[in-house]
Design an enzyme around this catalytic site. Structure first.
Site, PDB file in Angstrom:
ATOM      1  N   HIS A   1      -7.654  -0.327  -3.559  1.00  0.00           N
ATOM      2  CA  HIS A   1      -9.108  -0.126  -3.451  1.00  0.00           C
ATOM      3  C   HIS A   1      -9.538   0.320  -2.057  1.00  0.00           C
ATOM      4  CE1 HIS A   1     -10.927  -4.126  -1.733  1.00  0.00           C
ATOM      5  NE2 HIS A   1      -9.809  -3.836  -1.104  1.00  0.00           N
TER       6      HIS A   1
ATOM      7  N   ASP B   1       4.827   2.207   7.101  1.00  0.00           N
ATOM      8  CA  ASP B   1       3.675   3.083   6.923  1.00  0.00           C
ATOM      9  C   ASP B   1       3.768   3.536   5.478  1.00  0.00           C
ATOM     10  OD1 ASP B   1       1.877   5.156   6.664  1.00  0.00           O
ATOM     11  OD2 ASP B   1       2.431   6.143   8.543  1.00  0.00           O
ATOM     12  N   PHE B   2       2.956   2.927   4.593  1.00  0.00           N
ATOM     13  CA  PHE B   2       3.148   3.198   3.170  1.00  0.00           C
ATOM     14  C   PHE B   2       2.740   4.611   2.760  1.00  0.00           C
ATOM     15  CE2 PHE B   2      -0.769   0.244   2.744  1.00  0.00           C
ATOM     16  CZ  PHE B   2      -1.674   1.258   3.043  1.00  0.00           C
TER      17      PHE B   2
ATOM     18  N   ASP C   1       3.998  -4.757   6.062  1.00  0.00           N
ATOM     19  CA  ASP C   1       2.672  -4.472   6.616  1.00  0.00           C
ATOM     20  C   ASP C   1       2.873  -3.824   7.973  1.00  0.00           C
ATOM     21  OD1 ASP C   1      -0.208  -4.542   7.157  1.00  0.00           O
ATOM     22  OD2 ASP C   1      -0.290  -6.120   5.659  1.00  0.00           O
TER      23      ASP C   1
END
Length: 320
Positions: free
Chosen positions: A228, A209-210, A182
């Site tokens: 979502h 940082d995805f 995260d």
């Protein structure tokens, strides 16, 4: 109106003050520092909606709906503090901005993307993360009952918050190891929990940082209520980054709402508005998940209903 009343009663911990039995509005006012008449009118309104019961004039007691609002126990306390927070009222007051422009209302309200704003407001960020942990506790127990996580050596939790999902899975599967990822300010709230659960030797944390990359080495990658948050383009970036590092035998596990068609009531249809106004994401149908996965190089294999509002959505890599 009900949201505001619920937020006031929960913030003042009225359900906690009623834990030992009925109390008068006067007693509750003294205990909370509130004005008696105002507090009484708040509680009377809530009782009319099924939260609390007024057993005799101006005397209240917990019922099933208010009992779950007590702090320090599984329930809705943290979720109410987040969803009914005045911050939400400010964002929803700007909802027309989203409808007319397509831009998330939160960006108009605070002048930046909502996830960029959270670190600038530590109290709000804490309320948000506590609420997500409370939701995760409900969702992951339902997922563990419905879905078999066996066969996973290392489970990587992408944007896993304070680690409720990952720690719960590892507590059930004693040989599994985990990676919790995260943003740095979020992981700071997770590490103490991991140590307290005795999982420090099985879970490592890694800031990410995805949108740029995710850590390699996982046999499976799990995300609860992450996809979502984003529109299709951003969601595809996240999934494609996972596809780059996922072995051929690996799997992706999402915990998400799966919207039913037509007029059928569903919690996800309400949360879809939250996604539209806050981060700019959306809830999806099974077919929309199937299409999203296919464009990212995956094949949707299963949608597993659970006893919670979020279901398990599983996908595997398509052979190149």
């Amino acid at each position: 109106m009900m949201s505001t009343a619920l937020h006031i009663a929960t913030t003042l911990r009225v359900p906690d003050h009623l834990a030992s039995g009925p109390r008068s509005a006067a007693d509750l006012a003294k205990a909370t520092g509130a004005r008696e008449d105002a507090l009484y009118r708040i509680l009377r309104t809530l009782a009319s909606a099924g939260v609390f019961e007024e057993t005799t004039p101006r005397t209240f007691v917990n019922n099933a709906s208010s009992e779950i609002l007590r702090s320090g126990r599984p329930g809705m306390y943290d979720m109410v503090l987040w969803v009914a927070d005045p911050f939400h009222l400010r964002v929803y007051a700007d909802a027309m901005h989203t409808v007319m422009t397509g831009q998330p209302a939160a960006e108009k309200t605070v002048g930046m993307k909502v996830f960029e704003y959270f670190p600038k407001d530590p109290a709000l960020s804490e309320r948000f993360n506590n609420a997500m942990t409370a939701l995760s506790a409900v969702v992951i127990q339902a997922a563990l009952e419905a879905y078999d996580f066996s066969g996973i050596g290392t489970l990587v939790d992408i944007a896993g918050g304070h680690g409720q999902v990952l720690t719960s899975v590892l507590q059930k599967y004693s040989t599994m190891r985990g990676v919790l990822t995260d943003l740095p300010h979020v992981l700071a709230g997770a590490e103490r929990r991991i140590r307290e659960l005795g999982l420090g030797d099985r879970i490592r944390t890694e800031p990410i940082d995805f949108f740029k990359a995710v850590p390699a080495g996982g046999d499976a990658y799990i995300m609860k209520h992450i996809i979502h948050d984003w529109d299709d383009a951003e969601a595809l970036t996240i999934l494609r980054n996972i596809r780059k590092v996922l072995p051929a035998s690996g799997r992706v596990v999402l915990l998400e709402s799966v919207l039913p068609p037509g007029n059928q009531p569903d919690f996800g249809k309400v949360i879809d508005l939250e996604m539209m106004l806050m981060p700019g994401g959306r809830e999806r149908t099974e077919e929309e998940f199937r299409s999203l996965f296919a464009r990212a190089g995956f094949r949707l294999t299963r949608v597993v209903p659970t006893a919670a509002p979020l279901w398990v959505v599983e996908a595997i890599p398509i052979a190149e």
